[in-house]
Design an enzyme around this catalytic site. Structure first.
Site, PDB file in Angstrom:
ATOM      1  N   GLU A   1      -5.331  -8.803  -0.106  1.00 23.14           N
ATOM      2  CA  GLU A   1      -5.746  -8.892   2.045  1.00 23.14           C
ATOM      3  C   GLU A   1      -7.637  -8.018   1.338  1.00 23.14           C
ATOM      4  O   GLU A   1      -7.746  -7.465   0.583  1.00 23.14           O
ATOM      5  CB  GLU A   1      -5.787  -7.277   2.554  1.00 23.14           C
ATOM      6  CG  GLU A   1      -4.181  -7.488   3.010  1.00 23.14           C
ATOM      7  CD  GLU A   1      -3.388  -6.006   3.898  1.00 23.14           C
ATOM      8  OE1 GLU A   1      -4.530  -5.299   4.352  1.00 23.14           O
ATOM      9  OE2 GLU A   1      -2.586  -5.653   4.029  1.00 23.14           O
TER      10      GLU A   1
ATOM     11  N   GLU B   1       0.699  -1.587  -0.138  1.00 21.88           N
ATOM     12  CA  GLU B   1      -0.339  -0.299   0.074  1.00 21.88           C
ATOM     13  C   GLU B   1       0.639   1.191  -0.060  1.00 21.88           C
ATOM     14  O   GLU B   1       0.698   1.978   0.934  1.00 21.88           O
ATOM     15  CB  GLU B   1      -0.970   0.148   1.314  1.00 21.88           C
ATOM     16  CG  GLU B   1      -1.763  -1.996   1.185  1.00 21.88           C
ATOM     17  CD  GLU B   1      -2.953  -0.775   2.174  1.00 21.88           C
ATOM     18  OE1 GLU B   1      -2.456  -0.362   2.564  1.00 21.88           O
ATOM     19  OE2 GLU B   1      -3.974  -1.885   2.515  1.00 21.88           O
TER      20      GLU B   1
HETATM   21  O1  IFM Z   1      -4.389  -3.139   9.174  1.00 21.52           O
HETATM   22  C1  IFM Z   1      -4.380  -3.241   7.389  1.00 21.52           C
HETATM   23  C2  IFM Z   1      -3.395  -3.582   6.944  1.00 21.52           C
HETATM   24  O2  IFM Z   1      -2.003  -3.703   7.287  1.00 21.52           O
HETATM   25  C3  IFM Z   1      -3.194  -2.773   5.055  1.00 21.52           C
HETATM   26  N1  IFM Z   1      -4.260  -3.239   4.815  1.00 21.52           N
HETATM   27  C4  IFM Z   1      -5.483  -2.655   5.444  1.00 21.52           C
HETATM   28  C5  IFM Z   1      -5.271  -3.023   6.893  1.00 21.52           C
HETATM   29  C6  IFM Z   1      -7.056  -2.660   7.710  1.00 21.52           C
HETATM   30  O3  IFM Z   1      -7.743  -1.409   7.918  1.00 21.52           O
END
Ligand code: IFM
Length: 440
Positions: free
Chosen positions: A345, A166
């Site tokens: 994710e 990210e």
């Molecule tokens: O916890 C985070 C993760 O570290 C990165 N992506 C989003 C998740 C939820 O906010």
């Protein structure tokens, strides 16, 4: 009843990140990270929570891998802590830190899990931040050295390497909104960080391939579609303009080799460290990319964010809207020439209670998971090349500025006793994996 069957080689996984679960923040020679510094500063994290102990995964990784095994996961996505390995960010290596990841990867492989490693999930060595952090282009070269070191040590067992998790959050949440470490609120810093992180990604990909040409290299992006409140031309164009100005800032350089005109309009004046050749470096062909998807933004004709009264919202105040995942994927594969995708994710935070029988009944998280898996499968039937799915997260963990107040795990963690309990959503996911299909 419809069932959604997945290809036999689909990779089912779960994800975590070093700072969010490891703890042991100053053990065995680990250096300070920007998140150690940030969370130890008052009023930065809810409740003054820190990652000092987190899920104590540093000491309990064997138990956690046993849990992954019980869930039947095929793969585990985790990140390595740069300051645990190179405490000052460059130079002297902390062998105990490297040994930890060596043991971890051995244990992951012994449990028949495929390790997916992310080199940077936000815990920059504080020593590098003291020299300007990502705003200093030299950090990108230090990153490449760190990447090469990791590949040399773990590349015989880890095949899939992501450079960054990210980058948009790294640049903007940490340097424009000030909500994450290092906590700046400065547009110029944020755009320079964004650029240098992309340069570091490019150098990292080269370092990975130079160290071992048989490995697969990629990057993980978080994308939030901007969707119109209604189908009026005003709403449609407002949503499209915001999408272009925001969400294409990393997509276009990485997958097209240039900034989009909309985001460059803001970035250009800040890009003092731009060099010839940067765009070619940034846009090297990748073996895969990762998408972190959670929700969408709904936009009115005036360009305002709106909430949808009929929708469900999670504890993060994020709308649950699984069909927007499919719409996003289909659009991305039309707009860009993309390599194969892993959903790296996807998950939801809801309040959990341990019931009298000791179980955690979390029907809303289970339903979120189910809806998103169905939309993932539908997007594959539309032609999107999705190779795997990683639930966020394996464990409840340190949710950055929210501390431990938001629980995303398939596995509940009691932070007082460190007891782990698989939630109903985790049991359901295990069954999906076993059958390789999602029942409607
Ligand atoms: O916890 C985070 C993760 O570290 C990165 N992506 C989003 C998740 C939820 O906010």
């Amino acid at each position: 009843m419809t069932t959604y069957t997945f290809p036999h080689n689909f990779i089912w996984g779960a994800a975590t990140a070093s700072y969010q679960i490891e703890g042991a923040w100053n053990e065995d020679g680990k250096g300070e990270s920007i998140w150690d510094r940030f969370s130890h500063t008052s009023n930065k994290v809810t409740g003054g929570h820190t990652g000092d102990t987190a899920c104590d995964h540093y000491h309990r990784y064997e138990e956690d891998i046993e849990l992954m095994h019980r869930l039947g996961l095929k793969a585990y996505r985790f990140s390595t802590s740069w300051p645990r390995i190179i405490p000052s960010g460059r130079g002297k290596v902390n062998l105990k830190g490297l040994d930890f990841y060596d043991r971890l990867v051995d244990a992951i492989c012994a449990a028949n899990l495929d390790p997916f490693l992310t080199l940077y999930h936000w815990d920059l060595p504080q020593a590098l931040q003291d020299q300007g952090g990502w705003e200093n282009r030299d950090t990108a070269y230090a990153f490449a050295d760190y990447a090469a070191l990791m590949v040399k040590r773990l590349g015989d067992r880890v095949k899939n390497w992501s450079t960054f998790n990210e980058p948009a959050v790294v640049a903007f949440v940490g340097n424009l909104y000030g909500e994450h470490a290092p906590g700046f609120k400065d547009e110029g810093i944020a755009y320079r960080v964004a650029h240098n992180v992309m340069v570091a990604h490019g150098l990292g990909v080269q370092a990975i391939r130079n160290a071992n040409s048989s490995l697969k290299a990629g990057i993980v992006l978080n994308l939030w579609p901007f969707e119109p409140e209604t189908n009026t031309p005003e709403d449609l164009s407002a949503a499209e303009n915001i999408w272009k100005a925001n969400e294409t800032h990393f997509l276009e350089p990485i997958f097209k080799g240039h900034y989009s005109p909309e985001s460059y309009e803001i970035a250009e004046k800040h890009l003092t460290t731009f060099k010839d050749g940067d765009m070619a470096l940034i846009s090297q062909e990748l073996d895969f990319w990762g998408l972190n998807f959670y929700s969408r933004h709904v936009i009115s004709g005036e360009g305002e964010f709106v909430k949808v009264p009929a929708s469900e919202y999670t504890e993060m105040d994020w709308e649950v809207c699984a069909p927007s995942l499919r719409r996003l994927l289909v659009r991305l594969y039309q707009d860009y020439k993309l390599p194969p995708l892993y959903i790296t994710e996807n998950g939801s935070a809801f309040q959990d209670e341990v019931s009298a029988d000791g179980k955690i009944h979390d029907p809303r998280r289970l339903d979120y998971l189910k809806q998103h898996l169905i939309q993932t499968r539908l997007s594959m039937l539309d032609g999107v090349d999705v190779r795997g799915y990683f639930a966020w997260s394996l464990l409840d963990n340190f949710e950055w500025a929210h501390g431990y107040t938001k629980r995303f795990g398939l596995v509940h963690v009691d932070y007082t006793t460190q007891k782990r309990t698989i939630k109903d959503s985790g049991e359901w996911y295990a069954q999906v994996i076993r059958k390789n299909e999602v029942p409607e």
